[in-house]
Design a protein around this motif. Sequence first.
Motif, PDB file in Angstrom:
ATOM      1  N   GLN A  14       0.841  -1.208   0.000  1.00 46.13           N
ATOM      2  CA  GLN A  14       0.000   0.000   0.000  1.00 46.13           C
ATOM      3  C   GLN A  14       0.875   1.256   0.000  1.00 46.13           C
ATOM      4  O   GLN A  14       0.696   2.160  -0.813  1.00 46.13           O
ATOM      5  N   GLU A  34      -9.544  10.058  -1.114  1.00 44.74           N
ATOM      6  CA  GLU A  34      -9.232   8.911  -0.256  1.00 44.74           C
ATOM      7  C   GLU A  34     -10.551   8.235   0.093  1.00 44.74           C
ATOM      8  O   GLU A  34     -11.417   8.844   0.752  1.00 44.74           O
ATOM      9  N   GLY A  36     -12.310   5.446   2.157  1.00 41.09           N
ATOM     10  CA  GLY A  36     -12.070   4.564   3.299  1.00 41.09           C
ATOM     11  C   GLY A  36     -11.015   5.178   4.193  1.00 41.09           C
ATOM     12  O   GLY A  36      -9.821   4.916   4.044  1.00 41.09           O
ATOM     13  N   LEU A  37     -11.462   6.014   5.138  1.00 40.11           N
ATOM     14  CA  LEU A  37     -10.499   6.693   6.027  1.00 40.11           C
ATOM     15  C   LEU A  37      -9.948   5.735   7.073  1.00 40.11           C
ATOM     16  O   LEU A  37      -8.748   5.752   7.367  1.00 40.11           O
ATOM     17  N   GLY A  38     -10.825   4.884   7.625  1.00 37.11           N
ATOM     18  CA  GLY A  38     -10.384   3.944   8.655  1.00 37.11           C
ATOM     19  C   GLY A  38      -9.688   4.673   9.789  1.00 37.11           C
ATOM     20  O   GLY A  38     -10.185   5.670  10.308  1.00 37.11           O
ATOM     21  N   ASN A  39      -8.528   4.191  10.159  1.00 37.06           N
ATOM     22  CA  ASN A  39      -7.732   4.815  11.216  1.00 37.06           C
ATOM     23  C   ASN A  39      -7.092   6.120  10.739  1.00 37.06           C
ATOM     24  O   ASN A  39      -6.645   6.936  11.547  1.00 37.06           O
ATOM     25  N   ARG A  41      -4.436   6.170   8.504  1.00 36.56           N
ATOM     26  CA  ARG A  41      -2.985   6.024   8.239  1.00 36.56           C
ATOM     27  C   ARG A  41      -2.634   6.403   6.806  1.00 36.56           C
ATOM     28  O   ARG A  41      -1.671   7.140   6.582  1.00 36.56           O
ATOM     29  N   GLU A  59     -16.011   8.261   3.885  1.00 37.38           N
ATOM     30  CA  GLU A  59     -16.010   7.271   4.964  1.00 37.38           C
ATOM     31  C   GLU A  59     -17.427   7.155   5.528  1.00 37.38           C
ATOM     32  O   GLU A  59     -18.126   8.149   5.671  1.00 37.38           O
ATOM     33  N   ARG A  60     -17.788   5.914   5.857  1.00 37.44           N
ATOM     34  CA  ARG A  60     -19.131   5.680   6.397  1.00 37.44           C
ATOM     35  C   ARG A  60     -19.254   6.192   7.831  1.00 37.44           C
ATOM     36  O   ARG A  60     -20.225   6.812   8.206  1.00 37.44           O
ATOM     37  N   ASP A  79     -22.553   6.272   3.462  1.00 39.69           N
ATOM     38  CA  ASP A  79     -22.252   5.136   2.596  1.00 39.69           C
ATOM     39  C   ASP A  79     -21.775   5.643   1.239  1.00 39.69           C
ATOM     40  O   ASP A  79     -22.435   6.464   0.604  1.00 39.69           O
ATOM     41  N   ILE A  80     -20.640   5.122   0.829  1.00 37.42           N
ATOM     42  CA  ILE A  80     -20.002   5.620  -0.396  1.00 37.42           C
ATOM     43  C   ILE A  80     -20.889   5.443  -1.630  1.00 37.42           C
ATOM     44  O   ILE A  80     -20.798   6.216  -2.581  1.00 37.42           O
ATOM     45  N   HIS A  99      -7.249   6.983  -4.034  1.00 33.61           N
ATOM     46  CA  HIS A  99      -6.870   5.734  -3.371  1.00 33.61           C
ATOM     47  C   HIS A  99      -8.118   5.135  -2.756  1.00 33.61           C
ATOM     48  O   HIS A  99      -8.807   5.810  -1.985  1.00 33.61           O
ATOM     49  N   GLY A 103     -12.076  -1.532   2.866  1.00 29.19           N
ATOM     50  CA  GLY A 103     -11.993  -2.899   3.351  1.00 29.19           C
ATOM     51  C   GLY A 103     -13.188  -3.311   4.179  1.00 29.19           C
ATOM     52  O   GLY A 103     -13.774  -2.503   4.889  1.00 29.19           O
ATOM     53  N   LEU A 113     -18.072  -4.360  -3.764  1.00 31.88           N
ATOM     54  CA  LEU A 113     -18.230  -2.920  -3.529  1.00 31.88           C
ATOM     55  C   LEU A 113     -17.296  -2.139  -4.464  1.00 31.88           C
ATOM     56  O   LEU A 113     -17.707  -1.151  -5.092  1.00 31.88           O
TER      57      LEU A 113
HETATM   58  C1  LIG Z   1      -9.482  -0.899   5.851  1.00 26.93           C
HETATM   59  S1  LIG Z   1     -10.299   0.553   6.402  1.00 26.93           S
HETATM   60  C2  LIG Z   1      -9.317   1.826   5.657  1.00 26.93           C
HETATM   61  C3  LIG Z   1      -7.993   1.949   6.313  1.00 26.93           C
HETATM   62  C4  LIG Z   1      -7.245   3.199   5.931  1.00 26.93           C
HETATM   63  N1  LIG Z   1      -6.743   3.103   4.566  1.00 26.93           N
HETATM   64  C5  LIG Z   1      -6.115   3.449   6.882  1.00 26.93           C
HETATM   65  O1  LIG Z   1      -4.949   3.510   6.457  1.00 26.93           O
HETATM   66  O2  LIG Z   1      -6.370   3.615   8.074  1.00 26.93           O
HETATM   67  C6  LIG Z   1     -11.742   0.555   5.414  1.00 26.93           C
HETATM   68  C7  LIG Z   1     -12.700   1.667   5.696  1.00 26.93           C
HETATM   69  O3  LIG Z   1     -13.686   1.668   4.664  1.00 26.93           O
HETATM   70  C8  LIG Z   1     -14.913   2.081   5.231  1.00 26.93           C
HETATM   71  N2  LIG Z   1     -16.010   1.585   4.397  1.00 26.93           N
HETATM   72  C9  LIG Z   1     -16.284   0.291   4.078  1.00 26.93           C
HETATM   73  N3  LIG Z   1     -17.397   0.236   3.326  1.00 26.93           N
HETATM   74  C10 LIG Z   1     -17.839   1.506   3.164  1.00 26.93           C
HETATM   75  C11 LIG Z   1     -18.952   2.087   2.506  1.00 26.93           C
HETATM   76  N4  LIG Z   1     -19.849   1.339   1.845  1.00 26.93           N
HETATM   77  N5  LIG Z   1     -19.093   3.429   2.537  1.00 26.93           N
HETATM   78  C12 LIG Z   1     -18.189   4.207   3.187  1.00 26.93           C
HETATM   79  N6  LIG Z   1     -17.117   3.715   3.846  1.00 26.93           N
HETATM   80  C13 LIG Z   1     -16.940   2.377   3.838  1.00 26.93           C
HETATM   81  C14 LIG Z   1     -14.926   1.429   6.611  1.00 26.93           C
HETATM   82  O4  LIG Z   1     -15.789   2.134   7.487  1.00 26.93           O
HETATM   83  C15 LIG Z   1     -13.449   1.498   7.005  1.00 26.93           C
HETATM   84  O5  LIG Z   1     -13.204   2.603   7.840  1.00 26.93           O
END
Ligand SMILES: C[S@@+](CC[C@H](N)C(=O)[O-])C[C@H]1O[C@@H](n2cnc3c(N)ncnc32)[C@H](O)[C@@H]1O
Length: 162
Positions: A14, A34, A36-39, A41, A59-60, A79-80, A99, A103, A113
């Motif tokens: 990545q 970007e 999927g913000l997640g954490n 990183r 991000e959801r 939801d994206i 990007h 996940g 998705l």
């Molecule tokens: C693997 S994490 C991303 C990690 C990020 N790249 C990082 O470095 O921290 C995946 C993110 O995608 C978001 N996600 C998954 N499905 C989604 C959707 N349908 N709509 C919006 N966000 C979604 C999840 O909430 C999660 O925070």
Amino acid sequence: MSRLDSFIRRMVAQRDCLNWAAKAVSDIPGIVLELGLGNGRTYDHLRELLPQRDIYVFERELRAHSMSVPPERFLFLGDIEQTLPLAADRLPEKAALAHTDLGTSNAGACQALASRIGLPLKHLMIRGGILVSNARLEIPDLMPLDTPPGVKPGRYFIYRVS
Ligand SMILES: C[S@@+](CC[C@H](N)C(=O)[O-])C[C@H]1O[C@@H](n2cnc3c(N)ncnc32)[C@H](O)[C@@H]1O
């Protein structure tokens, strides 16, 4: 391979793909997306790589580290599949780099998705722009590129918008 080794290799892939992509778009104007913000990183890494670019985040549910929360005006929360098709109205210009790392724990759902959002995502990108993805995308006008040396084919994916 242990799950730890597999995780480490995915993170290295990545990072290496994002590093490569940031250089590849150096002469291409546009914002960064970007998904999927997640954490936060990879968002943080993109901020470091491309400090002069505006980064819009999808991000959801906001769960990022407090140091990696985007300003509200750069955040599409929800939801994206709902936010992405409407994003063009809010975005100031097309994206040079996107990007996607949407996940879930289910690889099949993750791939499905990615396939559904590929086309609306491509419409937000400038021709010649680079899309880095955690999932394979088979979308017209997305040309697959080789990943950087050291990244095993199929571990992460890079496309150019044609
Ligand atoms: C693997 S994490 C991303 C990690 C990020 N790249 C990082 O470095 O921290 C995946 C993110 O995608 C978001 N996600 C998954 N499905 C989604 C959707 N349908 N709509 C919006 N966000 C979604 C999840 O909430 C999660 O925070």
